[in-house]
Structures are given as C-alpha cells and as structure tokens.
Design a protein around this motif. Structure first.
Motif, short mmCIF file in Angstrom:
data_model
loop_
_atom_site.label_atom_id
_atom_site.label_comp_id
_atom_site.label_asym_id
_atom_site.label_seq_id
_atom_site.Cartn_x
_atom_site.Cartn_y
_atom_site.Cartn_z
N SER A 1 0.90 -0.97 -0.44
CA SER A 1 0.03 0.16 -0.04
C SER A 1 0.93 1.38 0.05
N ILE A 2 0.97 2.21 -0.89
CA ILE A 2 1.55 3.32 -1.70
C ILE A 2 1.11 4.70 -1.89
N TYR A 3 1.02 5.25 -1.31
CA TYR A 3 0.27 6.78 -1.44
C TYR A 3 1.51 7.81 -1.52
N VAL A 4 0.99 8.82 -2.42
CA VAL A 4 1.61 10.08 -2.71
C VAL A 4 1.53 11.32 -1.56
N GLU A 5 2.28 10.93 -0.84
CA GLU A 5 1.64 12.10 0.44
C GLU A 5 1.90 13.44 0.05
N ASN A 6 2.43 14.06 -0.52
CA ASN A 6 2.25 15.34 -0.95
C ASN A 6 0.81 15.29 -2.36
N SER A 7 -0.32 14.39 -2.72
CA SER A 7 -0.88 14.93 -3.56
C SER A 7 -2.10 16.19 -3.00
N VAL A 8 -2.67 16.70 -3.40
CA VAL A 8 -3.43 17.76 -3.18
C VAL A 8 -4.22 17.44 -3.90
N GLU A 9 -5.46 16.78 -4.11
CA GLU A 9 -6.95 15.74 -4.77
C GLU A 9 -6.60 14.58 -4.49
N ASP A 10 -6.00 13.97 -4.13
CA ASP A 10 -6.10 12.51 -3.63
C ASP A 10 -5.14 11.46 -2.89
N LEU A 11 -5.48 11.28 -1.29
CA LEU A 11 -4.70 10.73 -1.07
C LEU A 11 -4.83 9.12 -0.35
N SER A 12 -5.55 8.58 -1.76
CA SER A 12 -5.99 7.19 -1.87
C SER A 12 -4.23 6.08 -1.98
N VAL A 13 -4.70 5.00 -1.42
CA VAL A 13 -3.18 4.21 -2.62
C VAL A 13 -3.62 4.46 -3.32
N ILE A 14 -1.82 4.12 -3.99
CA ILE A 14 -1.95 3.68 -5.63
C ILE A 14 -2.59 2.44 -6.02
N THR A 15 -3.33 2.06 -7.07
CA THR A 15 -4.20 1.38 -7.47
C THR A 15 -4.50 1.38 -8.79
#
Length: 343
Positions: free
Chosen positions: A30-44
C-alpha cells in the motif's frame, strides 16, 4: 512464487519465462503520494497487469496523473525556476514490514517530450531518513523535478508591451485641453493597465509567500496612472476657470517659479523688458502717453492667467511623471537583467 529449474517443483515449468496477473490475485504494498493535493488514496490500477518472472520478481508499471503541492518562488516571474517534489510513502506498513528502495536508474525519461512553457533541468531521487509516527518508523522516497520557465513568450507578450505602455501615461499632459481628448486618453491608458494586471494575475500562481517584481511594477504603474488621471482633472478644471476669479498669491508665486525653471519669461525678465520695450527714439520715450501704454501692456502680459497656469502645470506634470516612469522602469529592467545574466 518461482518456477525456475531450481525451484524443486514436481514438474518443469522453466520454459515459461513470465506470466501476467492483476492486483486482484497478487498482493501489492500500500503506497500513496504523501503531498498530493487531490487524492490521498493508495496507488491502485485494476486494469494494468503485473509481469511476474519465473524467479519471483514482479514488475508493475502503472501510470497516473498526480497533482502535488509545490512551494513556488515567483519573484522573478517569468524568469523563475521551480523545484517540485513527489513524496511516496507506505500506508499502515512500517519500515520493518516494507522498505522502499531506489533503483540504479529510478527515473526514466524515455517517454518525456519537450514542453513549450517549461524546460526540464534535472530529475533527482532521494531516500530520506525514515519518519517516526508514534513509535514506528515509516519509509519513503522523494522524486524531485527541477525546471525553469521559458521566458520568450512572456517577454514578448507581457513585459515588452507593459514597459512601452508605461511611457504613454505622461503623454496625457502633452494633449491640449481644447482637443477634448485629454480625459479620454488618460482613462484608456488606465484601463489598459488594469486589463494587463488581471491577465498576468491569472497566469501567476496564487501565493503570498513571494510576490513577483512584475506585479509590483504593474501595481505601481497602475497607481501612477490613477494619480495622473486626478491631475488631468485638476489641469482641465484650472484651464476652464473664469478669468474673473483671482489666482491665489501662493499659487501665482509657484507658477512664476515654474516658469523661471522652464526658462520662460518670468516676472523679473518681464520687468526688464518693460523698461526697454519702447522705441529707442528718445523723443518717443519723452511722450508720457506712449510710455504709459507700453508699461500697462507689459504688466498685462506679465499677469498670470488661469490658462497660462494650466499650461505650466501640464509641463510640470509631464516632466514629473516621465521621470517617475523612467526611474521605475529602469529599476525593473536592471532587476530583470541581473536575473537574465544568471539564468
């Protein structure tokens, strides 16, 4: 999972180099982009297959568009350089369970194409120290994109017209009041600058951390244009003032000082000319009537009128506003030139 020859399987599947599957059947971190401004969901991505090699190595090349938060320095816009970071980290899994590592070539520019507005300088990657949340460490990696803006479009369409339009402001005082275009011309220049300021504000990132010099230059020039409109109104009002109304002595003294500074006919010069104005013939000078008429005529010419005062104010404001615009434009050009040298 592996099926190579040394895996010890009952059957030999080594002839199969790889196979494909999806994340529905294969576990992924489960990896996500920490400084995203729109969606902090897991990369899928349910539709991008995973390539599974016979030695158990899985390659998953998913793609997505991310909008991340970048602190921009726009002081020298449009000659600015920006650096944006993409921070990826694990969700729920600690550093003991999942450890993110960087490959020897972590960023591939194989599919990169040149952009007309930005020039890519470099792409860097960094493995920072694990961050501690609570008592557990979590791993993350940072990808940094360094780029700078291509200034040619903005120089030709923004900076060059703005600098030229600035010198149109003092020209309002070169128009004669009787032309009827003095007020309309001043308002046209003022509105043109207001339009340019709104257009540039739309293209500049909205931030109060740093303000670009071109916005300061435009705002100051807009203020000068507004003040110029007020002084144009004053000049028109002075020009159309009835001659029956007496000019205040302080204003009259100021007008004569302006006239002396402009190398025009001042009060002292007028008095000297009134003494030599009659004919050099001594017989004419001895005639009292002729001398009195000439002296009265010179005194009448020496008197300050409202229209004459308006013309003097026109010239004074023209020089003042031209000097102000010249100094501010020169300062702006020097700042931008110093940036161009190191750009």
């Amino acid at each position: 999972m592996a099926w190579h020859a040394g895996a010890g399987l009952s059957q030999d599947y080594s002839s199969i180099p790889f196979m494909f599957s999806t994340e529905q059947f294969v576990w992924k971190p489960s990896i996500y982009v920490e400084n995203s401004v729109e969606d902090l969901s897991v990369i899928t991505d349910l539709y991008t297959p995973m390539r599974i090699g016979k030695f158990g190595k899985i390659r998953w090349s998913t793609s997505a568009i991310y909008k991340v938060n970048c602190e921009s320095d726009i002081r020298f816009y449009p000659l600015d350089s920006q650096s944006c970071e993409i921070i990826t980290t694990t969700a729920s899994y600690t550093a003991q369970e999942i450890r993110l590592k960087l490959d020897t070539n972590p960023v591939s520019l194989m599919y990169y194409t040149e952009n007309g507005e930005w020039e890519l300088l470099s792409v860097e990657s960094e493995k920072p120290i694990d961050k501690i949340m609570g008592e557990e460490p979590f791993t993350k990696v940072i990808f940094r994109v360094n780029m700078r803006r291509r200034p040619l479009f903005h120089v030709l369409n923004t900076m060059f017209p703005v600098a030229l339009m600035a010198f149109l402001i003092p020209m309002a005082f070169k128009l004669h009041v009787d032309s009827g275009e003095k007020m309309g011309y001043s308002l046209t220049v003022l509105l043109a600058y207001a339009v340019y300021l709104s257009m540039i504000s739309e293209n500049i990132p909205s931030t109060s951390v740093s303000i670009c010099f071109i916005s300061i230059y435009l705002a100051s020039t807009l203020a000068v244009a507004t003040i110029a409109v007020l002084f144009v109104i004053i000049v028109i009002n002075v020009y159309h003032t009835s001659e029956d109304r007496e000019i205040p002595s302080a204003l009259e003294s100021f007008a004569f000082c302006l006239e002396a500074c402009f190398c025009k006919q001042g009060r002292k010069t007028g008095q000297k000319q009134s003494k030599i104005a009659p004919s050099p013939d001594e017989s004419i000078e001895k005639q009292p009537g002729v001398v009195d008429d000439v002296t009265k005529q010179d005194e009448k010419e020496e008197e300050m009128t409202w229209k004459r005062l308006a013309c003097l104010l026109d010239r004074f404001f023209f020089i003042t506003f031209m000097a102000t615009i010249g100094i501010s434009t020169a300062a702006f050009i020097v700042i931008i030139s110093l940036k161009i040298i190191s750009y």
